[in-house]
Structure formats: structure tokens, C-alpha cells
Scaffold this motif. Structure first.
Motif, PDB file in Angstrom:
ATOM      1  N   THR A 137      41.906  25.753  37.082  1.00  0.00           N
ATOM      2  CA  THR A 137      42.331  26.549  35.925  1.00  0.00           C
ATOM      3  C   THR A 137      41.214  26.861  34.930  1.00  0.00           C
ATOM      4  N   ASP A 138      39.987  26.429  35.237  1.00  0.00           N
ATOM      5  CA  ASP A 138      38.846  26.744  34.375  1.00  0.00           C
ATOM      6  C   ASP A 138      37.848  27.606  35.133  1.00  0.00           C
ATOM      7  N   SER A 139      36.867  28.141  34.392  1.00  0.00           N
ATOM      8  CA  SER A 139      35.878  29.040  35.003  1.00  0.00           C
ATOM      9  C   SER A 139      34.451  28.589  34.695  1.00  0.00           C
ATOM     10  N   THR A 140      33.602  28.762  35.669  1.00  0.00           N
ATOM     11  CA  THR A 140      32.130  28.630  35.627  1.00  0.00           C
ATOM     12  C   THR A 140      31.601  27.219  35.351  1.00  0.00           C
ATOM     13  N   MET A 141      32.196  26.452  34.453  1.00  0.00           N
ATOM     14  CA  MET A 141      31.781  25.070  34.226  1.00  0.00           C
ATOM     15  C   MET A 141      32.956  24.186  34.616  1.00  0.00           C
ATOM     16  N   ILE A 142      32.888  23.597  35.805  1.00  0.00           N
ATOM     17  CA  ILE A 142      34.040  22.928  36.389  1.00  0.00           C
ATOM     18  C   ILE A 142      33.781  21.433  36.519  1.00  0.00           C
ATOM     19  N   ASN A 143      34.709  20.632  36.037  1.00  0.00           N
ATOM     20  CA  ASN A 143      34.620  19.198  36.254  1.00  0.00           C
ATOM     21  C   ASN A 143      34.733  18.932  37.756  1.00  0.00           C
ATOM     22  N   SER A 144      33.819  18.131  38.287  1.00  0.00           N
ATOM     23  CA  SER A 144      33.791  17.931  39.741  1.00  0.00           C
ATOM     24  C   SER A 144      35.014  17.187  40.258  1.00  0.00           C
ATOM     25  N   GLU A 286      43.816  42.829  28.699  1.00  0.00           N
ATOM     26  CA  GLU A 286      42.715  43.655  28.180  1.00  0.00           C
ATOM     27  C   GLU A 286      42.569  43.511  26.664  1.00  0.00           C
ATOM     28  N   ILE A 287      42.703  42.281  26.188  1.00  0.00           N
ATOM     29  CA  ILE A 287      42.532  42.020  24.759  1.00  0.00           C
ATOM     30  C   ILE A 287      41.242  41.226  24.560  1.00  0.00           C
ATOM     31  N   PRO A 288      40.241  41.776  23.891  1.00  0.00           N
ATOM     32  CA  PRO A 288      38.982  41.061  23.658  1.00  0.00           C
ATOM     33  C   PRO A 288      39.202  39.708  22.990  1.00  0.00           C
ATOM     34  N   PHE A 289      38.309  38.759  23.297  1.00  0.00           N
ATOM     35  CA  PHE A 289      38.499  37.360  22.916  1.00  0.00           C
ATOM     36  C   PHE A 289      37.380  36.899  21.994  1.00  0.00           C
ATOM     37  N   LEU A 290      37.736  36.429  20.807  1.00  0.00           N
ATOM     38  CA  LEU A 290      36.777  35.815  19.890  1.00  0.00           C
ATOM     39  C   LEU A 290      37.062  34.320  19.837  1.00  0.00           C
ATOM     40  N   VAL A 291      36.078  33.527  20.212  1.00  0.00           N
ATOM     41  CA  VAL A 291      36.238  32.074  20.253  1.00  0.00           C
ATOM     42  C   VAL A 291      35.940  31.500  18.870  1.00  0.00           C
ATOM     43  N   SER A 292      36.961  30.943  18.233  1.00  0.00           N
ATOM     44  CA  SER A 292      36.789  30.409  16.878  1.00  0.00           C
ATOM     45  C   SER A 292      36.733  28.887  16.846  1.00  0.00           C
ATOM     46  N   HIS A 293      37.055  28.262  17.967  1.00  0.00           N
ATOM     47  CA  HIS A 293      37.053  26.791  18.034  1.00  0.00           C
ATOM     48  C   HIS A 293      36.641  26.397  19.443  1.00  0.00           C
ATOM     49  N   ILE A 306      33.226  34.616  29.022  1.00  0.00           N
ATOM     50  CA  ILE A 306      33.449  35.649  28.006  1.00  0.00           C
ATOM     51  C   ILE A 306      32.138  36.349  27.660  1.00  0.00           C
ATOM     52  N   GLU A 307      31.090  35.559  27.457  1.00  0.00           N
ATOM     53  CA  GLU A 307      29.815  36.137  27.040  1.00  0.00           C
ATOM     54  C   GLU A 307      29.124  36.863  28.190  1.00  0.00           C
ATOM     55  N   GLN A 308      29.122  36.265  29.370  1.00  0.00           N
ATOM     56  CA  GLN A 308      28.452  36.882  30.513  1.00  0.00           C
ATOM     57  C   GLN A 308      29.074  38.220  30.895  1.00  0.00           C
ATOM     58  N   CYS A 309      30.384  38.297  30.784  1.00  0.00           N
ATOM     59  CA  CYS A 309      31.087  39.504  31.216  1.00  0.00           C
ATOM     60  C   CYS A 309      31.249  40.527  30.084  1.00  0.00           C
ATOM     61  N   GLY A 310      30.840  40.175  28.871  1.00  0.00           N
ATOM     62  CA  GLY A 310      30.933  41.110  27.761  1.00  0.00           C
ATOM     63  C   GLY A 310      32.352  41.498  27.418  1.00  0.00           C
ATOM     64  N   ILE A 311      33.207  40.469  27.224  1.00  0.00           N
ATOM     65  CA  ILE A 311      34.616  40.747  26.915  1.00  0.00           C
ATOM     66  C   ILE A 311      35.031  40.118  25.583  1.00  0.00           C
ATOM     67  N   GLY A 312      34.036  39.718  24.793  1.00  0.00           N
ATOM     68  CA  GLY A 312      34.312  39.085  23.511  1.00  0.00           C
ATOM     69  C   GLY A 312      33.064  38.382  23.028  1.00  0.00           C
ATOM     70  N   ARG A 341      36.652  46.288  25.821  1.00  0.00           N
ATOM     71  CA  ARG A 341      37.861  46.723  26.528  1.00  0.00           C
ATOM     72  C   ARG A 341      37.518  47.332  27.878  1.00  0.00           C
ATOM     73  N   CYS A 342      36.455  48.088  27.922  1.00  0.00           N
ATOM     74  CA  CYS A 342      36.035  48.710  29.179  1.00  0.00           C
ATOM     75  C   CYS A 342      35.713  47.649  30.225  1.00  0.00           C
ATOM     76  N   ASN A 343      35.032  46.593  29.814  1.00  0.00           N
ATOM     77  CA  ASN A 343      34.696  45.509  30.737  1.00  0.00           C
ATOM     78  C   ASN A 343      35.931  44.735  31.182  1.00  0.00           C
ATOM     79  N   LEU A 344      36.867  44.548  30.284  1.00  0.00           N
ATOM     80  CA  LEU A 344      38.103  43.842  30.621  1.00  0.00           C
ATOM     81  C   LEU A 344      38.890  44.576  31.698  1.00  0.00           C
TER      82      LEU A 344
END
Length: 364
Positions: A137-144, A286-293, A306-312, A341-344
Motif C-alpha cells: 500500500t506504499d510507494s517507492t520507499m517500502i519496508n522490507s 486528479e487532485i494535486p497533493f500538498l504534503v503538510s505533515h 509526488i515530487e518525482q511525478c510532478g503532481i504536487g 493536473r496534466c501529470n495526474l
């Protein structure tokens, strides 16, 4: 009749969300003929200890995130979970009992520890041949812990996550990029239209302490063209404190809701912590994501996505920092927002739950 057992755990809502959505899709794909059981084996263990674990996890990620990162990294080290064997005996028994009682044709897991427990059960019960698939259920940094122990396959949301598993030695034929199991409701929802007359709507999930949430809402309230819908979920104390503080100034305050697909499809930006399920639902809507916490550990991978794909963007720090990021997103007729939005639109997989359901049913 096909019988599918889906194992989950109430350590964060994302695992349960994924499990429920897979169940929904299997029932839809089989016209209700399949028997699907979503079960949390922890509920069959000591209720006091189970409640303490859930409360401890929620307290750690909201109030002591750095401490949680230490725990996360520790659990990812080979031998740590395995060394907890005696502490996990009751949970192992619960999993074994569920399998014996339900007699599934296939097992799916949306929580990392169950592959280890089932591998233990199989060693003592070699006749247990029921295939097990883990939905990460997570992406790119995965607990082994998700993939250290053998199962018939790992289902991941994206190619970036598949690459992590391949790098750590998981055979490519056991990695299946099928998307994240979001609700089927997303299939029929169109994304929010661009803002009219410069009027923006933001969906805010406060993470961290209520004091910080109040400060964030006061800062965002300084933006004259922003309405906020604030979702506190099951954090009732946070909701009471926000109500007492009179925030948000413009918008509404909601507790727990089962209308997340609709809410995401009717707002322009999501603000909150980068939980695995939440990020994937945002991608689908398709809703851009701002990480506040930030919850260090598993959610750092979601932030990286989020940062690599340019979606927030990552917008942690002072409340004024978040306010300025929102303001920058709105500037120049929403140029940054439109790019996100285009990237999403290129990433979303609204029918991922169906794909996973078909995959599991094919292994019955």
C-alpha cells in the motif's frame, strides 16, 4: 463458489481501505457469487494490547513522528520481526484459525506482517497450498517486511515501486504492477473543473497536533480566494478544538466521512499527510497533493512519488510556508496547478481494484 480471504490491520486506515475496495471489486466482478471475507486477525488477539497498539501508532505518527521513523527502520531490518516470534504467537494462531475456518481458495494481504506469519504456518503445515498475494500500500520507499518472506506474488501500484522490489531481489515474475485498489466510485467521477473567477476549494486533512492544525487554518484563512473543507476523520478531540477556535474561517468542518471520492472530485487541491491510500486516491481523482505533515518512514516514499511525478509539492514547516505554496499554485491563472493536473491525468488507474480482483480470481 470462489472464496477469497483478505487480511488487513487497523494500523492506519489505508490498509482497511485497500481491503474493502478489493472486496467490492471481487463482488462486482463475480455478480455477487464469490464469498469474500475481510478480516483483521488482530481483533482475535488480546483486545487491550490491540487497542494499545492502535492508539500507540496513531499517537506516534501524529505527535512523535521521529520516534516512529526509528521503529519503521528497525522493522525493516532482517531478523527484527522474525525475532519477535513469541510475541506474535497469538496473532499467528488467529491467522491460522481464519484460514482453517474460512477455507479460502486464495488469500490477499494488505498488511506486511501476514506474509511472515503465513510462512511460519506453512512450515508447520506443509499441506497449506492456498496462494498468498500481498498488496503493498506504499510507494517507492517500502519496508522490507512487505516482501522479505515468500508469497506467490506482490501487487504494487506503480513501476517505481516494482523497481524497488526488483533491486532487493524479488523475482520480476512475482511482481505485478496493477495499481492501487481505490473505490470503484472513482470510475464514474470526473475531476473538479478549473477554478471559476479565481475561486479555489481545498480539502484539508490535519495531521500532527491540533495546535498546529489551528495555526495552519489561520494562515490559509489569509488567502481571500480559498474555501476549505476540513476533514478530521475519527480524531474527535481535534475536531472539538478546531470548532472552539472558529476555524476554518470560510468553508466547513467534517468529522468521519465515507464520501472521499466525491470530496476529492469536487475540490482543487488536497492538503494533508501522504498516506499510501490517500495519495493514490488523489491521483485517481486528479487532485494535486500538498504534503503538510510528514510521517517519516513509509510516507517518505509517497512524498518522493509526488515530487518525482510532478503532481504536487512538499509544503511542511511553518503555516506561512504552506500558505505561500498554495498562493504560488494559484498564481498566473493556476499555471502550476494546471501542470500538476496534466501529470495526474497520465497516472490515474480508476479501475485498479477490478484489475486486482480479476488477478486474484484467476488464481482460485
Amino acid at each position: 463458489m470462489s472464496r477469497v480471504l483478505i487480511l488487513t490491520a487497523s494500523m492506519g486506515e489505508g490498509h482497511n481501505t485497500a481491503a474493502r475496495n478489493i472486496r467490492e471489486a471481487i463482488i462486482a466482478e463475480t455478480n455477487g457469487t464469490a464469498e469474500v471475507l475481510v478480516a483483521d486477525p488482530y481483533t482475535r488477539t488480546n483486545p487491550v494490547i490491540n487497542k494499545l497498539m492502535q492508539t500507540g501508532y496513531a499517537t506516534a505518527i501524529n505527535s512523535y513522528p521521529r520516534a516512529w521513523k526509528v521503529v519503521f527502520e528497525l522493522l525493516s531490518k532482517p531478523g527484527v520481526v522474525e525475532g519477535m516470534g513469541p510475541m506474535l504467537n497469538e496473532l499467528t494462531t488467529a491467522v491460522k484459525s481464519l484460514i482453517e475456518e474460512f477455507q479460502p481458495d486464495v488469500i490477499a494481504s494488505t498488511y506486511p506482517i501476514f506474509s511472515y506469519l503465513i510462512s511460519k504456518i506453512r512450515k508447520k503445515n506443509p499441506d497449506l497450498k492456498t496462494p498468498l498475494f500481498t498488496i503493498i500500500t506504499d510507494s517507492t520507499m517500502i519496508n522490507s517486511a512487505w516482501y522479505r518472506h515468500p508469497c506467490e506474488g506482490s501487487i504494487v501500484a506503480d513501476e517505481q515501486t516494482a523497481s524497488v522490489l526488483q533491486h532487493d531481489g524479488v523475482p520480476s515474475e512475482r511482481i505485478h504492477v496493477l495499481g492501487f485498489p481505490v473505490s470503484l466510485a472513482f470510475e464514474s467521477l470526473a475531476p473538479c473543473e478549473p477554478p471559476e473567477n479565481g475561486h479555489w476549494k481545498a480539502l484539508f486533512f490535519p495531521g500532527g497536533t491540533s495546535v498546529h492544525a489551528i495555526s495552519v487554518l489561520e494562515a490559509l484563512g489569509e488567502l481571500p480566494n480559498l474555501d476549505l473543507t476540513v476533514i478530521t476523520g475519527r480524531r474527535q478531540q481535534v475536531m472539538r478544538k478546531l470548532q472552539a477556535a472558529g476555524v476554518p474561517r470560510r468553508g466547513k468542518l467534517i468529522g468521519w466521512t465515507d464520501q472521499m471520492p466525491h470530496l476529492m472530485a469536487t475540490h482543487h487541491v488536497f492538503i494533508g499527510k501522504a498516506g499510501g491510500a490517500t495519495v493514490q486516491e488523489a491521483i485517481t481523482a486528479e487532485i494535486p497533493f500538498l504534503v503538510s505533515h510528514v510521517v517519516p518512514g513509509q510516507e517518505e516514499g509517497n512524498i518522493s512519488l509526488i515530487e518525482q511525478c510532478g503532481i504536487g509539492a512538499l509544503a511542511v514547516g511553518t503555516p506561512s510556508r504552506l500558505r505561500d505554496v498554495v498562493s504560488g499554485m494559484q498564481a498566473n491563472d493556476g499555471a502550476v496547478w494546471k501542470a500538476w493536473r496534466c501529470n495526474l491525468a497520465k497516472m490515474k488507474k480508476p479501475s485498479a481494484s477490478r484489475s486486482i480482483a480479476k488477478f486474484l480470481l484467476a488464481h482460485v
